[in-house]
Design a protein around this motif. Structure first.
Motif, PDB file in Angstrom:
ATOM      1  N   ASN A 168      -3.440   6.510  14.753  1.00  0.00           N
ATOM      2  CA  ASN A 168      -2.122   7.065  14.455  1.00  0.00           C
ATOM      3  C   ASN A 168      -1.031   6.141  15.008  1.00  0.00           C
ATOM      4  O   ASN A 168      -0.778   6.108  16.215  1.00  0.00           O
ATOM      5  CB  ASN A 168      -1.997   8.459  15.051  1.00  0.00           C
ATOM      6  CG  ASN A 168      -0.761   9.189  14.565  1.00  0.00           C
ATOM      7  OD1 ASN A 168       0.349   8.662  14.616  1.00  0.00           O
ATOM      8  ND2 ASN A 168      -0.946  10.419  14.102  1.00  0.00           N
ATOM      9  N   ILE A 169      -0.416   5.381  14.114  1.00  0.00           N
ATOM     10  CA  ILE A 169       0.578   4.384  14.534  1.00  0.00           C
ATOM     11  C   ILE A 169       1.825   5.049  15.115  1.00  0.00           C
ATOM     12  O   ILE A 169       2.433   4.533  16.062  1.00  0.00           O
ATOM     13  CB  ILE A 169       0.951   3.472  13.347  1.00  0.00           C
ATOM     14  CG1 ILE A 169      -0.305   2.762  12.819  1.00  0.00           C
ATOM     15  CG2 ILE A 169       1.994   2.439  13.764  1.00  0.00           C
ATOM     16  CD1 ILE A 169      -0.080   1.936  11.579  1.00  0.00           C
ATOM     17  N   PRO A 183       3.819   1.530  24.208  1.00  0.00           N
ATOM     18  CA  PRO A 183       2.740   0.742  24.827  1.00  0.00           C
ATOM     19  C   PRO A 183       3.203  -0.644  25.259  1.00  0.00           C
ATOM     20  O   PRO A 183       4.014  -1.279  24.582  1.00  0.00           O
ATOM     21  CB  PRO A 183       1.711   0.652  23.699  1.00  0.00           C
ATOM     22  CG  PRO A 183       2.534   0.700  22.446  1.00  0.00           C
ATOM     23  CD  PRO A 183       3.624   1.697  22.763  1.00  0.00           C
ATOM     24  N   ASP A 184       2.684  -1.076  26.398  1.00  0.00           N
ATOM     25  CA  ASP A 184       2.960  -2.454  26.801  1.00  0.00           C
ATOM     26  C   ASP A 184       1.678  -3.275  26.894  1.00  0.00           C
ATOM     27  O   ASP A 184       1.697  -4.417  27.340  1.00  0.00           O
ATOM     28  CB  ASP A 184       3.756  -2.527  28.110  1.00  0.00           C
ATOM     29  CG  ASP A 184       3.242  -1.593  29.188  1.00  0.00           C
ATOM     30  OD1 ASP A 184       2.050  -1.221  29.134  1.00  0.00           O
ATOM     31  OD2 ASP A 184       4.024  -1.248  30.093  1.00  0.00           O
ATOM     32  N   LEU A 185       0.535  -2.679  26.448  1.00  0.00           N
ATOM     33  CA  LEU A 185      -0.716  -3.431  26.353  1.00  0.00           C
ATOM     34  C   LEU A 185      -1.699  -2.683  25.456  1.00  0.00           C
ATOM     35  O   LEU A 185      -1.865  -1.480  25.581  1.00  0.00           O
ATOM     36  CB  LEU A 185      -1.347  -3.635  27.732  1.00  0.00           C
ATOM     37  CG  LEU A 185      -2.645  -4.451  27.759  1.00  0.00           C
ATOM     38  CD1 LEU A 185      -2.413  -5.874  27.272  1.00  0.00           C
ATOM     39  CD2 LEU A 185      -3.253  -4.471  29.160  1.00  0.00           C
ATOM     40  N   LEU A 186      -2.357  -3.431  24.566  1.00  0.00           N
ATOM     41  CA  LEU A 186      -3.398  -2.904  23.695  1.00  0.00           C
ATOM     42  C   LEU A 186      -4.679  -3.668  24.005  1.00  0.00           C
ATOM     43  O   LEU A 186      -4.689  -4.898  23.979  1.00  0.00           O
ATOM     44  CB  LEU A 186      -3.013  -3.109  22.230  1.00  0.00           C
ATOM     45  CG  LEU A 186      -4.060  -2.729  21.170  1.00  0.00           C
ATOM     46  CD1 LEU A 186      -4.260  -1.212  21.141  1.00  0.00           C
ATOM     47  CD2 LEU A 186      -3.623  -3.224  19.787  1.00  0.00           C
ATOM     48  N   VAL A 187      -5.760  -2.950  24.315  1.00  0.00           N
ATOM     49  CA  VAL A 187      -7.005  -3.614  24.707  1.00  0.00           C
ATOM     50  C   VAL A 187      -8.190  -3.051  23.934  1.00  0.00           C
ATOM     51  O   VAL A 187      -8.309  -1.841  23.745  1.00  0.00           O
ATOM     52  CB  VAL A 187      -7.310  -3.430  26.223  1.00  0.00           C
ATOM     53  CG1 VAL A 187      -8.437  -4.376  26.645  1.00  0.00           C
ATOM     54  CG2 VAL A 187      -6.073  -3.650  27.070  1.00  0.00           C
ATOM     55  N   SER A 188      -9.066  -3.958  23.493  1.00  0.00           N
ATOM     56  CA  SER A 188     -10.311  -3.512  22.874  1.00  0.00           C
ATOM     57  C   SER A 188     -11.389  -4.562  23.102  1.00  0.00           C
ATOM     58  O   SER A 188     -11.119  -5.653  23.606  1.00  0.00           O
ATOM     59  CB  SER A 188     -10.122  -3.275  21.367  1.00  0.00           C
ATOM     60  OG  SER A 188     -11.256  -2.606  20.827  1.00  0.00           O
ATOM     61  N   THR A 189     -12.596  -4.217  22.739  1.00  0.00           N
ATOM     62  CA  THR A 189     -13.700  -5.170  22.776  1.00  0.00           C
ATOM     63  C   THR A 189     -13.755  -5.895  21.430  1.00  0.00           C
ATOM     64  O   THR A 189     -13.038  -5.550  20.490  1.00  0.00           O
ATOM     65  CB  THR A 189     -15.026  -4.453  23.041  1.00  0.00           C
ATOM     66  OG1 THR A 189     -15.097  -3.283  22.216  1.00  0.00           O
ATOM     67  CG2 THR A 189     -15.143  -4.044  24.496  1.00  0.00           C
ATOM     68  N   LYS A 216       1.154 -11.821  27.653  1.00  0.00           N
ATOM     69  CA  LYS A 216       2.170 -11.937  28.692  1.00  0.00           C
ATOM     70  C   LYS A 216       3.111 -10.742  28.666  1.00  0.00           C
ATOM     71  O   LYS A 216       3.346 -10.140  27.622  1.00  0.00           O
ATOM     72  CB  LYS A 216       2.986 -13.222  28.493  1.00  0.00           C
ATOM     73  CG  LYS A 216       2.185 -14.507  28.606  1.00  0.00           C
ATOM     74  CD  LYS A 216       3.068 -15.728  28.378  1.00  0.00           C
ATOM     75  CE  LYS A 216       2.268 -17.014  28.495  1.00  0.00           C
ATOM     76  NZ  LYS A 216       3.125 -18.220  28.281  1.00  0.00           N
ATOM     77  N   ALA A 217       3.653 -10.409  29.844  1.00  0.00           N
ATOM     78  CA  ALA A 217       4.646  -9.341  29.964  1.00  0.00           C
ATOM     79  C   ALA A 217       5.522  -9.628  31.181  1.00  0.00           C
ATOM     80  O   ALA A 217       5.120 -10.365  32.083  1.00  0.00           O
ATOM     81  CB  ALA A 217       3.962  -7.980  30.105  1.00  0.00           C
ATOM     82  N   LEU A 230       0.128  -4.158  15.517  1.00  0.00           N
ATOM     83  CA  LEU A 230       0.575  -5.273  16.351  1.00  0.00           C
ATOM     84  C   LEU A 230       2.085  -5.449  16.290  1.00  0.00           C
ATOM     85  O   LEU A 230       2.706  -5.948  17.246  1.00  0.00           O
ATOM     86  CB  LEU A 230      -0.129  -6.561  15.913  1.00  0.00           C
ATOM     87  CG  LEU A 230      -1.656  -6.573  16.084  1.00  0.00           C
ATOM     88  CD1 LEU A 230      -2.244  -7.895  15.600  1.00  0.00           C
ATOM     89  CD2 LEU A 230      -2.041  -6.334  17.543  1.00  0.00           C
ATOM     90  N   ALA A 231       2.711  -5.014  15.188  1.00  0.00           N
ATOM     91  CA  ALA A 231       4.165  -5.133  15.039  1.00  0.00           C
ATOM     92  C   ALA A 231       4.918  -4.219  15.994  1.00  0.00           C
ATOM     93  O   ALA A 231       6.121  -4.418  16.233  1.00  0.00           O
ATOM     94  CB  ALA A 231       4.560  -4.824  13.600  1.00  0.00           C
ATOM     95  N   VAL A 232       4.224  -3.239  16.563  1.00  0.00           N
ATOM     96  CA  VAL A 232       4.873  -2.364  17.553  1.00  0.00           C
ATOM     97  C   VAL A 232       5.342  -3.192  18.749  1.00  0.00           C
ATOM     98  O   VAL A 232       6.298  -2.836  19.441  1.00  0.00           O
ATOM     99  CB  VAL A 232       3.909  -1.239  17.989  1.00  0.00           C
ATOM    100  CG1 VAL A 232       4.473  -0.443  19.168  1.00  0.00           C
ATOM    101  CG2 VAL A 232       3.636  -0.304  16.813  1.00  0.00           C
ATOM    102  N   GLY A 233       4.637  -4.302  18.981  1.00  0.00           N
ATOM    103  CA  GLY A 233       5.144  -5.246  19.973  1.00  0.00           C
ATOM    104  C   GLY A 233       4.355  -5.407  21.249  1.00  0.00           C
ATOM    105  O   GLY A 233       4.632  -6.318  22.029  1.00  0.00           O
ATOM    106  N   ALA A 234       3.389  -4.544  21.486  1.00  0.00           N
ATOM    107  CA  ALA A 234       2.608  -4.668  22.723  1.00  0.00           C
ATOM    108  C   ALA A 234       1.661  -5.857  22.618  1.00  0.00           C
ATOM    109  O   ALA A 234       1.027  -6.054  21.586  1.00  0.00           O
ATOM    110  CB  ALA A 234       1.819  -3.390  22.975  1.00  0.00           C
TER     111      ALA A 234
END
Length: 348
Positions: free
Chosen positions: A124-125, A133-139, A62-63, A159-163
């Motif tokens: 690279n964090i 970032p406001d979304l992280l996507v992967s398969t 959600k965003a 994931l702690a970055v918050g996206a």
């Protein structure tokens, strides 16, 4: 092949014909417009409105607004690009050693994205956080919800970055399902999925599928082997678990199928063979892993490879075990296999 819950080595990623050399290691461890969020599809309420998308983990991202600063695995970013959605950052095989776009980057201009890591284990964090970032996507190549190419050892920090994150599963299902899910995600992010470019690509995909089905039916005796080459081993993938091979098999393609016992070390994805035993299975067509992590057919020097009937007959074609999940990019996969079967000579 180590379990994905520990660490996948470079060689582990090579894995073979199965969705992967990759998938192997991992396993060791309707309506494509997506109108219903309850059905796991994405819905967008305009650029300034709230956004949500239920992914294949059953998790709803959600965003407050439709994500714009998207960071994605390179193959996902390539698929979204085909739908008009530009990722800001990518991770995974993006550039070759020569600096050109990797096969998994599709049509993206790789000079216009921030590459957070080009190889397995690289992410690279600091650069990731700087992208806001406001979304992280992967398969996902397993049933445990593991985001592909997101390093397990730094996952918590990422994931702690918050996206919010979204995972699209390519594990143990046919190609059409993740294609629909990626299209639904693209729509939720603002893509016009009714645009002529999109609808025409889907029609071409359906036509190519019909062509492959007809080719397989006309030549049921033609056996196809999915393989991948590394310096020490040749991998033979079974059709189970890989989205492309499962779909091709459903269309009638006759695949070489290593026994389950032989695939055990590959997590159920593939069998590893020494180059001395590369002729273990008869095949009329060989589909070879075209990712940069694998040795390409032209560079294989093993004499046993060169003696294979399919190789001598020139009946070797390319295969991307990690298909770019847009209809446009999947059309050639179907067409090339259909053409290979249509023109193949029985040599096994």
């Amino acid at each position: 092949m180590p379990n994905v819950r520990t660490h996948l080595t470079r060689r582990g990623i090579l894995a073979a014909g199965g969705a992967l050399g990759l998938g192997a290691a991992l396993a060791a461890c309707g309506d494509d417009d997506g109108k219903s969020a309850d059905a796991g599809s994405g819905t967008a309420a305009g650029k300034s409105g709230p956004w949500s998308f239920k992914d294949d983990r059953g998790t709803t991202a959600k965003a407050d607004k439709v994500p714009a600063n998207i960071v994605a695995f390179v193959g996902v970013a390539a698929a979204l690009y085909d739908y008009g959605i530009q990722a800001k950052g990518v991770f995974g095989p993006t550039k070759t050693k020569a600096g050109k776009a990797d096969v998994q980057a599709g049509d993206m201009d790789v000079s216009k994205v921030t590459v957070l890591g080009n190889e397995w284990g690289q992410f690279n964090i600091e650069k990731y956080a700087a992208l806001a970032p406001d979304l992280l996507v992967s398969t996902m190549f397993d049933g445990a919800g593991t985001l592909w190419y997101v390093p397990d050892e730094s996952k918590k920090k990422i994931l702690a970055v918050g996206a919010p994150s979204v995972g699209i599963s390519v594990y143990d299902r046919q190609l059409t399902e993740p294609l629909q899910r990626m299209l639904a995600l693209a729509k939720s992010l603002g893509a016009d999925t009714s645009a002529a470019k999109v609808t025409e690509a889907k029609k071409r995909f359906e036509a190519a599928a019909a062509r492959l089905r007809a080719a397989a039916k006309a030549k049921p005796g033609i056996k196809v082997m999915a393989g991948s080459a590394s310096q020490d081993l040749f991998y033979v993938s079974g059709s189970n678990l890989s989205v492309d091979l499962e779909y091709f098999k459903a269309l009638g393609v006759n695949f070489v199928e290593p026994p389950e016992k032989a695939k055990a070390k590959g997590g159920g994805w593939y069998e590893s063979l020494s180059w001395e035993n590369v002729d273990k299975y008869d095949a009329d067509i060989i589909m070879m892993d075209n990712r940069s992590s694998a040795i390409q057919p032209a560079d294989i020097t093993e004499g046993t490879w060169k003696k294979l009937p399919a190789v001598k007959a020139g009946q070797v074609i390319a295969r991307n075990p990690e298909p770019i999940l847009s209809y446009d990019k999947c059309v050639p996969l179907l067409e090339e296999l259909a053409k290979a079967i249509e023109t193949a000579k029985k040599v096994s």
